[in-house]
Scaffold this motif. Structure first.
Motif, short mmCIF file in Angstrom:
data_model
loop_
_atom_site.label_atom_id
_atom_site.label_comp_id
_atom_site.label_asym_id
_atom_site.label_seq_id
_atom_site.Cartn_x
_atom_site.Cartn_y
_atom_site.Cartn_z
N GLY A 405 0.79 -1.22 0.00
CA GLY A 405 0.00 0.00 0.00
C GLY A 405 0.82 1.26 0.00
O GLY A 405 0.39 2.32 0.50
N GLU A 406 2.02 1.20 -0.58
CA GLU A 406 2.92 2.35 -0.63
C GLU A 406 2.82 3.06 -1.98
O GLU A 406 1.98 2.74 -2.81
CB GLU A 406 4.35 1.89 -0.36
N MET A 407 3.74 3.99 -2.23
CA MET A 407 3.66 4.83 -3.42
C MET A 407 3.94 4.03 -4.70
O MET A 407 4.62 3.02 -4.68
CB MET A 407 4.66 5.98 -3.32
N PRO A 408 3.41 4.52 -5.84
CA PRO A 408 3.78 3.92 -7.12
C PRO A 408 5.28 4.00 -7.31
O PRO A 408 5.93 4.94 -6.87
CB PRO A 408 3.04 4.80 -8.14
N GLN A 409 5.83 2.99 -7.98
CA GLN A 409 7.28 2.89 -8.14
C GLN A 409 7.79 3.47 -9.44
O GLN A 409 8.97 3.33 -9.76
CB GLN A 409 7.69 1.43 -8.01
N ARG A 410 6.91 4.09 -10.20
CA ARG A 410 7.35 4.68 -11.47
C ARG A 410 6.74 6.07 -11.59
O ARG A 410 5.59 6.28 -11.20
CB ARG A 410 6.91 3.81 -12.63
N PRO A 411 7.48 7.03 -12.14
CA PRO A 411 6.90 8.37 -12.28
C PRO A 411 5.64 8.35 -13.14
O PRO A 411 5.52 7.54 -14.07
CB PRO A 411 8.02 9.15 -12.99
N ASP A 412 4.69 9.21 -12.82
CA ASP A 412 3.46 9.29 -13.61
C ASP A 412 3.76 9.84 -15.01
O ASP A 412 4.70 10.59 -15.20
CB ASP A 412 2.45 10.23 -12.92
#
Length: 412
Positions: A405-412
């Motif tokens: 449940g952490e942050m996405p691992q790739r830039p948007d």
């Protein structure tokens, strides 16, 4: 073109703990949708093995299955694993990150390097990405002869003002520095074997020993240089242009000796037998995750102290001239032998304490103290991205977004 082969589902094996199914799903999709030939993905969390997956072919040409004990060469992912030896030495008080390298290695001071600190050297700021004197494999095997060459090299820029990826040279400089500070005079490969691998019971080698069963090695299915311009949507165009220009600092950083600039050159046993602590680490992917997992949970198993961990976890100290990497020709952030999370390459949690290194073709290993995660992924079909290979980032996203449940691992 890079070799491709269909992998039957029956060749995908391993296990995950309850709740980690999304990682297994992503691993299977890598074979079905992303052209994986052979790979493994391992995660330790809070000291426990929670993901242990492997599959495909360790040799796609001969259709030899990837086994639980298959070993694979991981290119620059080696840098982070090798730098655990430097962190261990720091914890033992053998070196100070902010001391001058020449305080430990007086000959290093030659040709404008007297002021270079250990921190600058390990953070790719010393201007030593290129070795001007032609090298060959016999010189690389003779650490005393290599040390003379390293000490005489003149920096390519004023140390501390810029940074540029020391793609091959970082490991040589680390190893010689370690030889100078270790009371036993051990090379980095030997130090790592005795102080990191042995206590953890892992199999990862920097310089493949003679006794290793070579039938366990994965064959690297590497891309060729001529393919790079065909993939500029994945590989930065300026990096490609530099790599293909033999006079550029980019090309020269990876091509001395020439065999080290060809990914499939790392299938050669005379290359794997050398100690190349920046490039030819070979072992089980399980070992990478286990080592980083030990660091992510406090380093006690290795005797790594809190001040050392604090140094690794704190934000990087970039050079005075900014983040533009003069070798990779894009922005990057390095610290003490590792890459740190930054907007173009996000890994771990938003707190940014994670540290690790990716390798050519797609491999990656890192420690994340915020989640207690040690992560390792490696493959034998090389992709073209410098980081965030779609196969690797799919696994990391499954772990961090879907499971933790952490942050996405790739830039948007």
């Amino acid at each position: 073109m890079v070799f491709k082969v269909a992998v039957p589902a029956k060749l995908i094996a391993g296990d995950v703990d309850e709740g980690y199914g999304p990682v297994a799903d992503a691993f299977r999709r890598n074979f079905a949708e992303r052209g994986e030939i052979g790979a493994a993905c391992v995660v330790y969390r809070d000291g426990r093995l929670v993901v242990d997956l492997w599959g495909g072919y360790r040799d796609g040409y001969r259709r030899l299955p990837w086994e639980p004990d298959t070993m694979v060469t991981v290119f620059s992912t080696t840098k982070g694993v090798a730098s655990l030896a430097m962190a261990h030495a720091h914890s033992r008080g053998l070196l100070d990150y902010d001391a001058k390298v020449a305080a430990y290695w007086p000959e290093f001071a030659a040709n404008g390097k007297a002021g270079v600190t250990v921190r600058q050297l390990l953070s790719h700021q010393a201007g030593l990405a290129v070795i001007d004197e032609p090298l060959d494999l016999p010189i690389l095997a003779d650490l005393d002869a290599l040390a003379v060459v390293l000490a005489e090299q003149r920096p390519g820029w004023e140390p501390g003002t810029r940074h540029g990826y020391h793609g091959i040279t970082l490991g040589w400089y680390e190893s010689e520095l370690l030889r100078r500070v270790d009371p036993e005079g051990r090379s980095l490969g030997r130090y790592f074997a005795e102080e990191i691998a042995k206590p953890l019971g892992i199999e990862f080698h920097i310089g493949l020993p003679d006794g290793v069963d070579v039938s366990r090695l994965a064959f690297v299915h590497g891309y060729r240089k001529w393919e790079m311009p065909l993939h500029v949507h994945e590989m930065p165009p300026k990096f490609v242009a530099g790599f293909l220009n033999p006079r550029s600092i980019t090309a020269r950083a990876f091509a001395n000796p020439k065999v080290l600039s060809e990914l499939e050159g790392y299938n050669r046993m005379d290359v794997l037998r050398l100690e190349l602590p920046a490039a030819n680490g070979t072992g089980e992917v399980r070992a990478i995750a286990r080592a980083y997992g030990a660091m992510a949970t406090g380093g006690a198993e290795l005797g790594v102290t809190r001040p050392t961990l604090d140094a690794l976890e704190q934000p990087a100290r970039p050079p005075s001239g900014g983040l533009r990497d003069v070798v990779l020709r894009l922005d990057s952030i390095f610290s003490l032998g590792y890459v740190k999370s930054f907007p173009k390459f996000r890994f771990g949690t938003a707190a940014g304490r994670a540290y690790g290194t990716p390798g050519a073709g797609g491999s990656f290993g890192f420690a994340d103290p915020d989640t207690g995660v040690g992560f390792g992924y490696a493959m034998n079909r090389t992709g073209f991205r410098l980081w965030d290979d779609p196969r690797e980032v799919a696994l990391r996203n499954a772990l961090y977004q879907d499971v933790l449940g952490e942050m996405p691992q790739r830039p948007d």
